[in-house]
Scaffold this motif. Structure first.
Motif, mmCIF file in Angstrom:
data_model
loop_
_atom_site.group_PDB
_atom_site.id
_atom_site.type_symbol
_atom_site.label_atom_id
_atom_site.label_comp_id
_atom_site.label_asym_id
_atom_site.label_seq_id
_atom_site.Cartn_x
_atom_site.Cartn_y
_atom_site.Cartn_z
ATOM 1 N N CYS A 156 0.769 -1.258 0.004
ATOM 2 C CA CYS A 156 0.206 0.071 0.048
ATOM 3 C C CYS A 156 0.811 1.060 0.128
ATOM 4 O O CYS A 156 1.569 1.449 0.641
ATOM 5 N N ALA A 169 -0.306 4.444 0.067
ATOM 6 C CA ALA A 169 -1.271 5.389 0.504
ATOM 7 C C ALA A 169 -0.558 6.394 1.686
ATOM 8 O O ALA A 169 -1.079 7.634 1.891
ATOM 9 N N CYS A 170 0.302 5.918 2.150
ATOM 10 C CA CYS A 170 0.786 6.729 3.319
ATOM 11 C C CYS A 170 2.407 6.175 3.477
ATOM 12 O O CYS A 170 2.698 5.164 2.937
ATOM 13 N N CYS A 174 2.882 -0.170 3.915
ATOM 14 C CA CYS A 174 2.572 -1.717 4.544
ATOM 15 C C CYS A 174 2.694 -2.721 3.289
ATOM 16 O O CYS A 174 2.132 -2.564 2.165
ATOM 17 N N ILE A 200 0.884 -5.853 2.281
ATOM 18 C CA ILE A 200 -0.288 -6.690 2.874
ATOM 19 C C ILE A 200 -0.456 -7.979 2.151
ATOM 20 O O ILE A 200 -0.610 -8.069 1.012
ATOM 21 N N ALA A 221 -1.644 -1.514 8.649
ATOM 22 C CA ALA A 221 -1.628 -1.466 9.808
ATOM 23 C C ALA A 221 -2.661 -0.346 10.318
ATOM 24 O O ALA A 221 -3.075 -0.324 11.502
ATOM 25 N N TYR A 273 -6.876 0.115 4.423
ATOM 26 C CA TYR A 273 -6.914 -0.536 3.203
ATOM 27 C C TYR A 273 -6.585 -1.830 3.477
ATOM 28 O O TYR A 273 -5.858 -2.242 4.361
HETATM 29 S S1 SF4 Z 1 -2.569 0.229 4.905
HETATM 30 FE FE1 SF4 Z 1 -2.678 2.272 6.049
HETATM 31 S S2 SF4 Z 1 -0.663 2.509 7.499
HETATM 32 FE FE2 SF4 Z 1 -0.503 0.811 5.762
HETATM 33 S S3 SF4 Z 1 0.527 1.894 4.019
HETATM 34 FE FE3 SF4 Z 1 -1.647 1.783 3.596
HETATM 35 S S4 SF4 Z 1 -2.486 3.897 4.363
HETATM 36 FE FE4 SF4 Z 1 -0.566 3.504 5.510
#
Ligand code: SF4
Length: 209
Positions: A10, A12-13, A17, A19, A26, A30
């Protein structure tokens, strides 16, 4: 982004993560659904509640006659809940809303503050000593914050934040989250300060030390 068999990353931040299929990242926002990164929490919480005749807090009721405001009461209001990535944002909000107002194109870009980063600053007006600056503030024995710098003669507590919400034990995170929710909903919460006092805190009520 694919990371090999059963794994996606992921982006997105900045946590990035990795996954596994069927698991969430985490932040629980997502997940990996058969190799596709999917968003878990609903983006339209308010609309879904409305559709199900759920309880809503009245908002902008008196603006129906208003003729020139940026936000007209009868239209949808973009809140930003569930809209984007994380704090600090390092990429643009993925949800951008377009509309027309009096023939003028409007673009609304909204941001999201995810709960794992939330915190409260609690101002306590009392002459009683609560605890030294930097001392741990606890709820149900779990550290949920610390005594912060006094301001304007009031003692201040800094509660929540990412370290207590997601950085400690699961119980610490749960208790911290519940304490903040309760305080924000006007409920009384019992807190203790290490080497200091115990205090019942409730918005709008005198603290009981
Ligand atoms: S799942 Fe949540 S904490 Fe992990 S990278 Fe994506 S946005 Fe960030």
């Amino acid at each position: 982004m694919s990371e090999g068999k059963d794994l996606i990353r992921c982006d997105a931040c900045p946590v990035l993560c990795r996954i596994r299929d069927g698991r969430a990242g985490a932040c629980d926002r997502y997940a990996n659904e058969a190799g596709t990164l999917v968003r878990l929490d609903p983006l339209l919480v308010a609309q879904r509640t409305l559709d199900q005749d759920g309880a809503m807090v009245p908002f902008l009721q008196s603006t129906d006659d208003w003729d020139g405001s940026l936000v007209a009461g009868a239209e949808s209001f973009i809140t930003g809940v569930g809209a984007t990535t994380t704090y600090p944002d390092y990429k643009p909000a993925p949800f951008i809303v377009a509309s027309k107002a009096n023939g003028v194109d409007m673009i609304t870009v909204v941001s999201e503050g995810i709960f794992s980063y939330c915190g409260l600053k609690v101002k306590i007006d009392t002459d009683r000593f609560l605890g030294d600056e930097q001392m741990a503030v606890r709820c149900e024995g779990e550290q949920v914050g610390h005594v912060s710098t006094a301001e304007y003669g009031s003692q201040m507590l800094a509660l929540g934040g990412v370290r207590h919400l997601t950085g400690g034990s699961k119980k610490e995170g749960t208790v911290t989250c519940q304490a903040m929710l309760d305080l924000c909903q006007g409920k009384a919460v019992e807190l203790t300060v290490d080497e200091g006092a115990g205090v019942f805190v409730q918005a709008g009520q005198a603290p009981i030390v």
